[in-house]
Design an enzyme around this catalytic site. Structure first.
Site, PDB file in Angstrom:
ATOM      1  N   ASN A  17     -38.639  45.576 -30.066  1.00 37.47           N
ATOM      2  CA  ASN A  17     -38.520  46.678 -29.106  1.00 37.47           C
ATOM      3  C   ASN A  17     -38.731  48.041 -29.759  1.00 37.47           C
ATOM      4  O   ASN A  17     -39.299  48.945 -29.151  1.00 37.47           O
ATOM      5  CB  ASN A  17     -37.160  46.638 -28.408  1.00 37.47           C
ATOM      6  N   GLU A  43     -55.807  59.698 -16.450  1.00 35.31           N
ATOM      7  CA  GLU A  43     -57.063  59.735 -17.218  1.00 35.31           C
ATOM      8  C   GLU A  43     -57.316  58.418 -17.946  1.00 35.31           C
ATOM      9  O   GLU A  43     -58.458  58.046 -18.192  1.00 35.31           O
ATOM     10  CB  GLU A  43     -57.035  60.891 -18.231  1.00 35.31           C
TER      11      GLU A  43
END
Length: 240
Positions: A17, A43
């Protein structure tokens, strides 16, 4: 990556993680901090997705250095950029040398200037091992953020002055689908665990449908990687 780069014998979910959090942090850094070239999340979709079905980016992150082996000399922009094209730094196991890139999004953090980035990308484009499809321009979308990567105190990762996270759309990611298909076929042939899902209200036909969909996705990636330019030349012959 945890074993090879960070010398962790048995990586836990915490180790994984923390690595994933660096990637997510890099992707969202432009929303939170200032930089020379800030990239909006929309984008990514515009630059990375050529067709609606081909929307699975491959994520690479560099440098991944253990806190114990922290370099006294920081890696240069060219070195971290080059490392992004190495399979060892990818978050998905596949070999990009066997596929073709459609687009790349490079997200730099820390002590980085556009001049160094442009030089590093120019070097990458000259490498024979890195191939791009010929039906779209070799697009590199670049984001530069001045906030250097932050690490957890006492964590596995070394504090570095600059890092880069690359999101790329490559046909090589189809290798991951092939592996998944193979594992599914072995388990589904024995109907392993199917009764649990059917017991919860799913139908067995949904498994077959999902398998067909993934097979179609593999085919889509295969077709996208074909040399369309060469195919057109063969069809056209000597006509101008």
């Amino acid at each position: 990556i945890c074993k090879r780069n960070l010398d962790i014998e048995r990586p836990s979910y915490t180790n994984l993680n923390r690595l994933i959090s660096q990637v997510v942090s890099s992707i969202t850094a432009s929303l939170r901090f200032d930089g020379a070239l800030n990239v909006d999340l929309t984008e990514f979709q515009t630059n990375l997705v050529p067709y609606p079905r081909i929307h699975f980016p491959l994520v690479t992150y560099a440098p991944i250095i253990s806190a114990e082996k922290a370099y006294h000399e920081q890696l240069a922009v060219a070195e971290v950029t080059s490392a992004c094209f190495e399979p060892a730094n990818q978050m998905v196991k596949c070999d990009p040398r066997h596929g073709k890139y459609m687009a790349c999004c490079m997200l730099y953090r820390g002590d980085v200037v556009p001049k160094d980035v442009n030089a590093a990308i120019a070097t990458i484009k000259t490498k024979r091992s890195i191939q791009f499809v010929d039906w779209c321009p070799t697009g590199f979308k670049v984001g530069i953020n001045y906030q250097p990567p932050t690490v957890v105190l006492g964590g596995d990762l070394a504090k570095v002055q600059r890092a880069v996270c690359m999101l790329s759309n490559t046909t090589a990611v189809a290798e991951a689908w092939a592996r998944l298909d193979h594992k599914f076929d072995l388990m589904y042939a024995k109907r392993a665990f199917v009764h649990w899902y059917v017991g919860e209200g799913m139908e067995e036909g949904e498994f077959s449908e999902a398998r067909e969909d993934l097979a179609a996705l593999e085919k889509d990636y295969e077709e996208v990687g074909l040399d369309t330019f060469e195919a057109e030349e063969e069809e056209g012959g000597d006509e101008y």
